[in-house]
Design a protein around this motif. Sequence first.
Motif, mmCIF file in Angstrom:
data_model
loop_
_atom_site.group_PDB
_atom_site.id
_atom_site.type_symbol
_atom_site.label_atom_id
_atom_site.label_comp_id
_atom_site.label_asym_id
_atom_site.label_seq_id
_atom_site.Cartn_x
_atom_site.Cartn_y
_atom_site.Cartn_z
ATOM 1 N N SER A 145 18.035 43.164 43.561
ATOM 2 C CA SER A 145 17.586 43.684 44.940
ATOM 3 C C SER A 145 16.579 44.771 44.863
ATOM 4 O O SER A 145 17.358 45.926 44.378
ATOM 5 C CB SER A 145 18.255 43.583 46.067
ATOM 6 O OG SER A 145 19.219 42.366 46.037
ATOM 7 N N ALA A 146 15.559 45.044 45.357
ATOM 8 C CA ALA A 146 14.770 46.136 45.491
ATOM 9 C C ALA A 146 14.679 46.774 46.947
ATOM 10 O O ALA A 146 14.670 45.953 47.688
ATOM 11 C CB ALA A 146 13.147 45.888 44.886
ATOM 12 N N PHE A 147 14.780 48.288 46.737
ATOM 13 C CA PHE A 147 14.860 48.824 48.205
ATOM 14 C C PHE A 147 13.598 49.735 48.251
ATOM 15 O O PHE A 147 13.677 50.543 49.072
ATOM 16 C CB PHE A 147 16.148 49.337 48.284
ATOM 17 C CG PHE A 147 17.390 48.522 48.257
ATOM 18 C CD1 PHE A 147 17.825 47.846 49.421
ATOM 19 C CD2 PHE A 147 17.921 48.101 47.021
ATOM 20 C CE1 PHE A 147 18.678 47.048 49.562
ATOM 21 C CE2 PHE A 147 19.090 47.056 47.016
ATOM 22 C CZ PHE A 147 19.328 46.907 48.324
ATOM 23 N N GLN A 148 12.650 49.975 47.220
ATOM 24 C CA GLN A 148 11.897 50.987 47.256
ATOM 25 C C GLN A 148 12.450 52.261 46.908
ATOM 26 O O GLN A 148 12.169 53.070 46.132
ATOM 27 C CB GLN A 148 10.828 50.951 48.458
ATOM 28 C CG GLN A 148 10.011 49.725 48.512
ATOM 29 C CD GLN A 148 10.723 48.821 49.374
ATOM 30 O OE1 GLN A 148 11.106 48.766 50.511
ATOM 31 N NE2 GLN A 148 11.031 47.428 48.722
ATOM 32 N N TYR A 149 13.375 52.684 47.868
ATOM 33 C CA TYR A 149 14.192 53.699 47.909
ATOM 34 C C TYR A 149 15.603 53.557 47.790
ATOM 35 O O TYR A 149 16.099 53.094 48.897
ATOM 36 C CB TYR A 149 13.824 54.853 48.871
ATOM 37 C CG TYR A 149 12.509 55.566 48.734
ATOM 38 C CD1 TYR A 149 12.442 56.466 48.127
ATOM 39 C CD2 TYR A 149 11.365 54.671 49.276
ATOM 40 C CE1 TYR A 149 10.800 57.034 47.677
ATOM 41 C CE2 TYR A 149 10.014 55.286 49.260
ATOM 42 C CZ TYR A 149 9.675 56.234 48.630
ATOM 43 O OH TYR A 149 8.517 56.736 48.062
ATOM 44 N N LEU A 150 16.506 53.835 46.872
ATOM 45 C CA LEU A 150 17.747 53.759 46.711
ATOM 46 C C LEU A 150 18.652 54.275 48.140
ATOM 47 O O LEU A 150 19.790 53.447 48.531
ATOM 48 C CB LEU A 150 18.621 54.163 45.525
ATOM 49 C CG LEU A 150 17.990 53.419 44.275
ATOM 50 C CD1 LEU A 150 18.470 53.971 43.196
ATOM 51 C CD2 LEU A 150 18.335 51.827 44.594
ATOM 52 N N GLY A 194 13.590 54.313 39.268
ATOM 53 C CA GLY A 194 12.296 54.628 38.547
ATOM 54 C C GLY A 194 11.184 54.894 39.432
ATOM 55 O O GLY A 194 11.535 55.113 40.727
ATOM 56 N N TYR A 195 10.155 55.281 39.006
ATOM 57 C CA TYR A 195 8.974 55.852 40.022
ATOM 58 C C TYR A 195 7.788 54.931 39.700
ATOM 59 O O TYR A 195 6.639 55.194 40.257
ATOM 60 C CB TYR A 195 8.842 57.275 39.596
ATOM 61 C CG TYR A 195 9.892 58.183 39.829
ATOM 62 C CD1 TYR A 195 10.224 58.592 41.278
ATOM 63 C CD2 TYR A 195 10.864 58.545 38.865
ATOM 64 C CE1 TYR A 195 11.246 59.464 41.442
ATOM 65 C CE2 TYR A 195 11.998 59.170 38.968
ATOM 66 C CZ TYR A 195 12.133 59.698 40.241
ATOM 67 O OH TYR A 195 13.149 60.447 40.425
ATOM 68 N N GLY A 196 7.697 53.884 38.950
ATOM 69 C CA GLY A 196 6.494 53.152 38.868
ATOM 70 C C GLY A 196 6.240 52.218 40.117
ATOM 71 O O GLY A 196 6.972 52.298 41.093
ATOM 72 N N TYR A 244 11.011 38.691 34.564
ATOM 73 C CA TYR A 244 10.311 39.740 34.622
ATOM 74 C C TYR A 244 10.898 41.125 35.013
ATOM 75 O O TYR A 244 10.809 42.068 34.454
ATOM 76 C CB TYR A 244 9.036 39.577 35.535
ATOM 77 C CG TYR A 244 8.226 40.786 35.961
ATOM 78 C CD1 TYR A 244 6.990 40.927 35.095
ATOM 79 C CD2 TYR A 244 8.476 41.413 37.264
ATOM 80 C CE1 TYR A 244 6.411 42.404 35.423
ATOM 81 C CE2 TYR A 244 7.655 42.558 37.626
ATOM 82 C CZ TYR A 244 6.694 42.911 36.777
ATOM 83 O OH TYR A 244 6.024 44.048 37.229
ATOM 84 N N VAL A 245 11.777 41.017 36.040
ATOM 85 C CA VAL A 245 12.460 42.126 36.693
ATOM 86 C C VAL A 245 13.434 42.640 35.324
ATOM 87 O O VAL A 245 13.753 43.855 35.426
ATOM 88 C CB VAL A 245 13.219 41.740 37.869
ATOM 89 C CG1 VAL A 245 14.175 42.810 38.236
ATOM 90 C CG2 VAL A 245 12.303 41.332 39.101
ATOM 91 N N ALA A 246 14.155 41.888 34.956
ATOM 92 C CA ALA A 246 15.181 42.314 33.871
ATOM 93 C C ALA A 246 14.558 42.759 32.867
ATOM 94 O O ALA A 246 15.234 43.976 32.100
ATOM 95 C CB ALA A 246 15.950 40.801 33.542
ATOM 96 N N TYR A 247 13.404 42.345 32.349
ATOM 97 C CA TYR A 247 12.780 43.015 30.953
ATOM 98 C C TYR A 247 11.770 44.008 31.304
ATOM 99 O O TYR A 247 11.304 44.740 30.297
ATOM 100 C CB TYR A 247 12.140 41.770 30.349
ATOM 101 C CG TYR A 247 13.429 40.870 29.701
ATOM 102 C CD1 TYR A 247 14.464 41.358 28.915
ATOM 103 C CD2 TYR A 247 13.541 39.511 30.150
ATOM 104 C CE1 TYR A 247 15.486 40.490 28.312
ATOM 105 C CE2 TYR A 247 14.253 38.774 29.606
ATOM 106 C CZ TYR A 247 15.512 39.271 28.968
ATOM 107 O OH TYR A 247 16.616 38.357 28.452
ATOM 108 N N THR A 248 11.249 44.266 32.712
ATOM 109 C CA THR A 248 10.161 45.219 32.677
ATOM 110 C C THR A 248 10.872 46.515 33.577
ATOM 111 O O THR A 248 10.280 47.512 33.292
ATOM 112 C CB THR A 248 8.940 44.568 33.644
ATOM 113 O OG1 THR A 248 8.787 43.360 33.017
ATOM 114 C CG2 THR A 248 7.952 45.307 33.694
ATOM 115 N N LEU A 249 11.681 46.259 34.533
ATOM 116 C CA LEU A 249 12.298 47.321 35.309
ATOM 117 C C LEU A 249 13.458 47.859 34.697
ATOM 118 O O LEU A 249 14.180 47.311 34.249
ATOM 119 C CB LEU A 249 12.208 47.030 36.682
ATOM 120 C CG LEU A 249 10.833 46.295 37.324
ATOM 121 C CD1 LEU A 249 11.242 46.179 38.864
ATOM 122 C CD2 LEU A 249 9.944 47.148 37.068
#
Length: 249
Positions: A145-150, A194-196, A244-249
């Motif tokens: 899950s992505a939150f933009q800001y943790l 991360g900041y990407g 994609y999420v697992a291997y890129t982020l």
Amino acid sequence: MSIARFFDRVEGARSSLVVVNRDQPRPVQRMLSRLFEDQPVHVEESAIPDGAHDVVLLVRDGDVVATSPLEDVMQSVLLVNSDLFSTGARTLADAELPTVLTEIEETRFDVRGYPASETDKLLLIAVSRAIERDAWLSGEGRLRSAFQYLSRIRDESGTRAVYDTLGDSDLDVHVYGVPDWVPPESVGVTIHGGYGSDFRRGWFVVHHRPDGGGSALAAYRTEEKRWTGFWTSRDDLVDDIADYVAYTL
């Protein structure tokens, strides 16, 4: 490259939601129409002699692909707002969505955040929580899950409660975002900071089952307070998003 790469994998088919023999007050119909305003989902109503009342049909290419009681649609999205999710007034156990909504999958939504719109993002928020609920009930696999800001996990009491529950389950839970706050070990999640662009603009919730497939929401902030996204339960697409999420982020 970003998670927006998957937008070309969905057909963007147009669907219709038809309210049959409505007995509920007219404002209910207006709320449903407003929820899908400017989206590739047409809302209408119809009177069918001897048919059931207050039923919603999802119609695609002339075929009825799902039906749900209008009351379920009202209680899941029409009579709620996004604050109920962030404050915890709407719990993980309450997050089930009727099939006429979950089956509008692989449809690209372009939504605006508050104050431009008070309703646009609501359906994507509700689908995100429904995927989290399904993952929790399954008790297996990996949730990303992505939150933009943790710090959102800390600042939104409802989100913190959900991820405390998920982290305490048998799920393998991973969270992504700009690391402006680090969840304590007690939350039980794996942190990816991360900041990407995907960390700052990505919005995804991906439940990947041990045997492959599952369900996923993938969205991307295209400009300030504006998002494009979709959800899917197609196994090959869920697998590719998860990879994609697992291997890129």
